[in-house]
Write a protein that holds these residues in place. Structure first.
Motif: not given
Length: 145
Positions: A8-11, A30-41, A43-46
């Motif tokens: 949540a980018s705006s928690s 650890l140099k693990i590839d990841y993707t950040q998905l924002d649930i605050a902005s 709705e589909v992610n949330r």
């Protein structure tokens, strides 16, 4: 495989912000590839996150809080399970990833396997010695008769 971290980018909660930073910082270290998905902005992610956290892992109010971690569609866990995996040096297993050859966990598993092999060799030698001793005893008993 893509590790997805729902944040949540705006928690307004500093505790949630710290937990999110801890997860992201550790994955980066650890140099693990990841993707950040924002649930605050988004709705589909949330909605996706809420629908894909297993029922037994949801809090009593039914709404899981970020961060939530997935490997593609597979649920890995929340911050608490991530933290436990981190403490146990089992983050790669937690994420469903194979540890790199130089990781502490991989080295520990290889050392354990080497020890198991050595113990197995010792047991084989002991069993062989036992059989030889029994044969000698039988041979000496037959000679006495």
């Amino acid at each position: 495989m893509v590790i997805k971290v729902f944040l949540a980018s705006s928690s307004g909660s500093t505790a949630i912000k710290k937990k999110q930073q801890d997860v992201v910082g550790f994955l980066e270290a650890l140099k693990i590839d990841y993707t950040q998905l924002d649930i605050a902005s988004n709705e589909v992610n949330r909605q996706w996150m809420r629908e894909n956290v297993p029922g037994e892992k949801k809090p009593t109010n039914g709404i899981p809080l970020p961060p939530q971690i997935f490997n593609e569609e597979m649920y890995c866990g929340d911050y608490d399970t991530f933290f436990n995996a981190k403490e146990d040096n089992a983050v790669y297993e937690f994420l469903g990833l194979t540890p790199p050859p130089e990781s502490k966990r991989q080295v520990a598993e290889e050392e354990y396997q080497d020890e198991e092999d050595e113990v197995g060799d010792d047991k084989d030698e002991e069993e062989l010695q036992k059989l030889e001793d029994e044969e000698e005893e039988q041979g000496s008993e037959e000679a006495e008769d």
